[in-house]
Design a protein around this motif. Sequence first.
Motif, PDB file in Angstrom:
ATOM      1  N   ILE A   1       0.834  -1.200   0.000  1.00  0.00           N
ATOM      2  CA  ILE A   1       0.000   0.000   0.000  1.00  0.00           C
ATOM      3  C   ILE A   1       0.870   1.251   0.000  1.00  0.00           C
ATOM      4  CG2 ILE A   1      -1.961  -1.094   1.172  1.00  0.00           C
ATOM      5  CD1 ILE A   1      -0.904   0.201   3.791  1.00  0.00           C
ATOM      6  N   GLU A   2       0.216   2.378  -0.203  1.00  0.00           N
ATOM      7  CA  GLU A   2       0.823   3.701  -0.087  1.00  0.00           C
ATOM      8  C   GLU A   2       2.186   3.803  -0.785  1.00  0.00           C
ATOM      9  OE1 GLU A   2      -0.338   6.652   1.019  1.00  0.00           O
ATOM     10  OE2 GLU A   2      -2.292   5.714   1.189  1.00  0.00           O
ATOM     11  N   GLY A   3       3.223   4.225  -0.073  1.00  0.00           N
ATOM     12  CA  GLY A   3       4.523   4.488  -0.686  1.00  0.00           C
ATOM     13  C   GLY A   3       5.125   3.288  -1.379  1.00  0.00           C
ATOM     14  N   ASP A   4       5.009   2.103  -0.758  1.00  0.00           N
ATOM     15  CA  ASP A   4       5.565   0.891  -1.372  1.00  0.00           C
ATOM     16  C   ASP A   4       4.889   0.599  -2.709  1.00  0.00           C
ATOM     17  OD1 ASP A   4       7.271   0.533   0.742  1.00  0.00           O
ATOM     18  OD2 ASP A   4       5.972  -0.891   1.801  1.00  0.00           O
ATOM     19  N   LEU A   5       3.574   0.736  -2.762  1.00  0.00           N
ATOM     20  CA  LEU A   5       2.836   0.474  -3.990  1.00  0.00           C
ATOM     21  C   LEU A   5       3.171   1.511  -5.065  1.00  0.00           C
ATOM     22  CD1 LEU A   5       0.720  -1.108  -5.555  1.00  0.00           C
ATOM     23  CD2 LEU A   5      -1.052   0.312  -4.489  1.00  0.00           C
ATOM     24  N   LYS A   6       3.283   2.762  -4.663  1.00  0.00           N
ATOM     25  CA  LYS A   6       3.616   3.821  -5.633  1.00  0.00           C
ATOM     26  C   LYS A   6       5.006   3.611  -6.213  1.00  0.00           C
ATOM     27  CE  LYS A   6       0.619   7.229  -3.392  1.00  0.00           C
ATOM     28  NZ  LYS A   6       0.547   8.461  -2.569  1.00  0.00           N
ATOM     29  N   ARG A   7       5.952   3.217  -5.356  1.00  0.00           N
ATOM     30  CA  ARG A   7       7.311   2.949  -5.848  1.00  0.00           C
ATOM     31  C   ARG A   7       7.323   1.758  -6.802  1.00  0.00           C
ATOM     32  NH1 ARG A   7       8.637   4.777  -0.662  1.00  0.00           N
ATOM     33  NH2 ARG A   7       8.337   2.702   0.231  1.00  0.00           N
ATOM     34  N   PHE A   8       6.579   0.717  -6.445  1.00  0.00           N
ATOM     35  CA  PHE A   8       6.507  -0.478  -7.290  1.00  0.00           C
ATOM     36  C   PHE A   8       5.945  -0.129  -8.662  1.00  0.00           C
ATOM     37  CE2 PHE A   8       4.058  -4.016  -9.016  1.00  0.00           C
ATOM     38  CZ  PHE A   8       4.998  -5.041  -9.008  1.00  0.00           C
ATOM     39  N   ASN A   9       4.857   0.641  -8.696  1.00  0.00           N
ATOM     40  CA  ASN A   9       4.244   1.024  -9.968  1.00  0.00           C
ATOM     41  C   ASN A   9       5.175   1.914 -10.785  1.00  0.00           C
ATOM     42  OD1 ASN A   9       1.889  -0.393  -9.471  1.00  0.00           O
ATOM     43  ND2 ASN A   9       0.831   1.341  -8.545  1.00  0.00           N
ATOM     44  N   ARG A  10       5.890   2.802 -10.100  1.00  0.00           N
ATOM     45  CA  ARG A  10       6.803   3.695 -10.810  1.00  0.00           C
ATOM     46  C   ARG A  10       7.920   2.904 -11.492  1.00  0.00           C
ATOM     47  NH1 ARG A  10       7.222   7.077  -7.059  1.00  0.00           N
ATOM     48  NH2 ARG A  10       9.102   6.304  -6.042  1.00  0.00           N
ATOM     49  N   VAL A  11       8.471   1.922 -10.770  1.00  0.00           N
ATOM     50  CA  VAL A  11       9.536   1.089 -11.343  1.00  0.00           C
ATOM     51  C   VAL A  11       8.989   0.256 -12.510  1.00  0.00           C
ATOM     52  CG1 VAL A  11      11.069  -0.865 -10.889  1.00  0.00           C
ATOM     53  CG2 VAL A  11      10.885   0.986  -9.214  1.00  0.00           C
ATOM     54  N   ALA A  12       7.766  -0.265 -12.352  1.00  0.00           N
ATOM     55  CA  ALA A  12       7.162  -1.076 -13.414  1.00  0.00           C
ATOM     56  C   ALA A  12       6.945  -0.255 -14.677  1.00  0.00           C
ATOM     57  CB  ALA A  12       5.842  -1.669 -12.929  1.00  0.00           C
ATOM     58  N   ILE A  13       6.496   0.979 -14.509  1.00  0.00           N
ATOM     59  CA  ILE A  13       6.266   1.852 -15.664  1.00  0.00           C
ATOM     60  C   ILE A  13       7.580   2.188 -16.351  1.00  0.00           C
ATOM     61  CG2 ILE A  13       5.538   4.174 -16.337  1.00  0.00           C
ATOM     62  CD1 ILE A  13       3.329   3.938 -14.203  1.00  0.00           C
ATOM     63  N   GLU A  14       8.607   2.481 -15.564  1.00  0.00           N
ATOM     64  CA  GLU A  14       9.918   2.782 -16.155  1.00  0.00           C
ATOM     65  C   GLU A  14      10.458   1.583 -16.931  1.00  0.00           C
ATOM     66  OE1 GLU A  14      11.534   5.635 -16.377  1.00  0.00           O
ATOM     67  OE2 GLU A  14       9.769   6.540 -15.411  1.00  0.00           O
TER      68      GLU A  14
END
Length: 282
Positions: A109-122
């Motif tokens: 959730i929250e920061g961990d999920l946002k970081r995961f999605n950001r890395v996946a998009i990159e």
Amino acid sequence: MATLSMVSGPVATSSLPLSTRRRASSVSFPAPKKGGIGHGGLRIECIRIGGVEIPNHKRVEYSLQYIHGIGRNRSRQILLDLSFDNKVTKDLSEEEVITLRKEVTKYMIEGDLKRFNRVAIERMKEIRCYKGIRHKLGLPIAQQLEEVNPTKEPLKSELLNGKWELLYTTSTSILQPQRPKFLRPYGTIYQAINTDTLRAQNMETLPYFNQVTANLVPLNSRKVAVRFDYFKIFSLIQIKAPGSGKGELEITYLDEELRVSRGDKGNLFVLKMVDPLYRVPL
């Protein structure tokens, strides 16, 4: 952290020093608000779960949805797993709040999920897959495009003519996932369409350079029946296509640069224009 308020109580000012008595006579403490979780002289006016202060006045199912990564289904699942009633958040006991916090930590959730999605998009941008290209260009994905298709009758449009590069597909007949990786198509794949001659051509590059040509039969202003006539293996050996070589193709989005199509088996094809002057062999 929860917001805390002190619960005031009567104080015997006569027992205080004179200087303190003077200050006490001019200082008042707010009365406690109703609701919240109390402990001794403290009352919690909001609850922090997963690093987020969730609403106290809503039921737990809806309050949990203020946490990024928890939607309606997951919120309901959490309540089910904990055998919690869907009560108003402020009515939770201290033990229930602690249990709820522990349960939420099981999810990303929250920061961990946002970081995961950001890395996946990159990562998608780096490998230049369909979604990565759309993200890089700041463009919407297929279903969103189809809803705003600017070309209502693509088979009557000159925009359809030419050679298109395949960016993304769900077709297993093209991707060949059952083959070993070194035998799967890994080069650029093209599709060409000419509406004036009603001809189409699919062209693979590495490793086989196979080709197939087909006749198109319009079914309406955006859908055609596809009848394959010849295959070319290694772009050299020509073989007549069997009678079973047929299908349908619907153009669901078309502009000057991008085309989205769907096959009769539900497969999705996303292509970009590379040569509007290309002609399919007759």
